[in-house]
Enzyme design. Structure first.
Site, short mmCIF file in Angstrom:
data_model
loop_
_atom_site.label_atom_id
_atom_site.label_comp_id
_atom_site.label_asym_id
_atom_site.label_seq_id
_atom_site.Cartn_x
_atom_site.Cartn_y
_atom_site.Cartn_z
N GLY A 1 -27.40 -55.80 -34.91
CA GLY A 1 -26.23 -56.68 -35.00
C GLY A 1 -26.35 -57.85 -34.06
N ASN A 41 -28.25 -47.28 -34.54
CA ASN A 41 -27.70 -48.60 -34.23
C ASN A 41 -27.16 -48.63 -32.80
OD1 ASN A 41 -24.55 -50.01 -34.68
ND2 ASN A 41 -26.36 -51.27 -34.77
N GLY A 42 -27.44 -49.76 -32.16
CA GLY A 42 -26.87 -49.98 -30.84
C GLY A 42 -27.86 -50.54 -29.84
N ASP A 43 -27.58 -51.79 -29.43
CA ASP A 43 -28.30 -52.42 -28.31
C ASP A 43 -29.76 -52.77 -28.58
OD1 ASP A 43 -25.88 -51.94 -27.13
OD2 ASP A 43 -26.59 -50.39 -25.76
N GLN A 88 -19.56 -53.26 -47.28
CA GLN A 88 -18.87 -52.26 -46.45
C GLN A 88 -17.37 -52.33 -46.69
OE1 GLN A 88 -17.92 -52.47 -42.16
NE2 GLN A 88 -19.27 -50.70 -41.97
N PRO A 100 -23.27 -55.02 -40.14
CA PRO A 100 -22.07 -55.81 -40.49
C PRO A 100 -21.39 -56.30 -39.23
CG PRO A 100 -21.62 -53.44 -40.73
CD PRO A 100 -23.07 -53.56 -40.34
N CYS A 113 -15.03 -48.67 -36.84
CA CYS A 113 -14.46 -49.85 -36.18
C CYS A 113 -13.33 -49.44 -35.21
CB CYS A 113 -13.92 -50.82 -37.23
SG CYS A 113 -13.18 -52.27 -36.44
#
Ligand SMILES: Cc1cc2nc3c(=O)[nH]c(=O)nc-3n(C[C@H](O)[C@H](O)[C@H](O)COP(=O)(O)O)c2cc1C
Length: 335
Positions: free
Chosen positions: A229, A205-207, A75, A21, A105
């Site tokens: 993302g 998740n991440g990079d 979400q 998201p 967030c």
């Protein structure tokens, strides 16, 4: 044949690739572009539980979907257990196959109100929210979180028992502390620690910006899936190319013709979705992503930033792509 798919509760994902998201970005046209390139699941940008429960039409529109998008996840963010539960009911009426709760967030305007990552500082409230949210969801329920608020505070590994005991079906972990926002790099070792503790599927998740990253991350972390993302901005092919790699097929390069037709299709859908007047402004960033790294893209971007007419903007896009070829693009990429 192994399709690398997995289940989130009763929902089967046909492969391990999920679009993350992104507030202000993952609207319906963006999500459909990712779906067409093979993303197994798409997630709306965060939707206010309170906004939904108060009947907000603008909030509701964030959940606009089509049958092509199935399965899709809504979400929710907020901190009021009743409003989130009501929001979840409305999201299910709108067609959500999975409900996700935002616990990650770090944006000031969200955290200030005690929502998003701020909930990592109040585990008892997370429990109260899940107590209301779980029974309100006939769908699977997931949470998306960070590895903690900060080192030693609100650590996700301490949150895991609460998630497990309150019927959360899957957890997505972005490998940064909330206080890091987007700085540094994602810590996948911490994500792997959640995999060890949580009994259900964990989504890392991440990079992730390249297909090869997915294979390494899945293997090293033990995650069931990954969420992508920023790596999908103007690049829905990250999903199809990763699927090529997972299945041992040669990775299909993206031709300029396909890049143009996908960007144009995305633009037209956005025009229908938000209205052409608004789309012209939103397309400044969308087309910047699709043309990033291509020859003469800087001057193209400059010219569209002044454009106010939707059709003229699309004509400029066509003209731009007509003026470059694959050969030039290869050279530009090699520089
Ligand atoms: C512009 C932007 C908007 C985001 N909006 C959301 C959001 O609405 N909900 C959420 O859980 N995460 C949100 N995130 C975080 C992403 O989902 C993801 O966790 C983060 O970008 C790390 O993944 P990536 O490196 O693949 O981008 C946002 C990130 C960005 C850059």
């Amino acid at each position: 044949m192994n399709d690398f798919g997995f289940n989130i509760g009763s929902v089967r994902l046909k492969n391990p690739l999920i679009l993350a998201p992104l507030a202000g970005v993952t609207n319906l046209p963006f999500r459909l572009a990712a779906k067409r390139q093979g993303a197994a699941l798409t997630v709306t940008e965060m939707v206010s539980g309170m906004g939904l429960s108060m009947g907000g039409e603008k909030t509701r529109r964030l959940m606009a979907t089509t049958p092509e998008e199935k399965p899709f996840c809504v979400q929710l963010f907020g901190k009021n257990p009743d409003a989130l539960a009501r929001g979840a009911e409305i999201a299910q009426e709108a067609g959500a196959d999975i409900i996700d709760l935002n616990l990650g967030c770090p944006a000031r305007k969200v955290v200030r109100h005690g929502s998003g990552a701020a909930l990592l500082r109040d585990f008892p409230l997370v429990e109260r929210i899940l107590n209301k949210l779980r029974p309100a969801c006939k769908t699977p329920l997931t949470v998306k979180t960070r590895i903690g608020w900060k080192p030693g505070e609100g650590e996700v590994t301490d949150l895991v028992p609460i998630l497990r005991d309150n019927g959360v079906d899957a957890v997505t972990v972005h490998g940064r502390y909330a206080v890091e926002r987007f700085g540094g790099s994602a810590n996948w070792d911490q994500i792997a620690r959640v995999v060890e503790k949580f009994p259900g599927p964990v989504i890392g998740n991440g990079d992730i910006t390249r297909p090869a990253h997915v294979l390494t991350r899945l293997k090293e972390s033990g995650c069931a899936g990954v969420m992508i993302g920023r790596g999908a901005l103007g690049n829905p092919w990250i999903f199809s190319q990763t699927l090529d790699l997972l299945h041992g097929r040669p990775m299909e390069p993206v031709s300029l013709t396909e890049r143009f037709s996908t960007a144009e299709h995305h633009a037209r859908m956005l025009g229908r979705h938000v209205g052409e007047g608004k789309a012209v402004f939103m397309l400044r960033s969308v087309l910047m992503w699709y043309t990033k790294g291509l020859p003469e893209s800087a001057s193209f971007r400059q010219s569209i930033n002044r454009e106010r007419n939707f059709e003229t903007l699309l004509a400029q896009l066509e003209e731009y792509f007509a003026g470059i070829d694959d050969e030039q693009t290869r050279k530009a990429a090699a520089l």
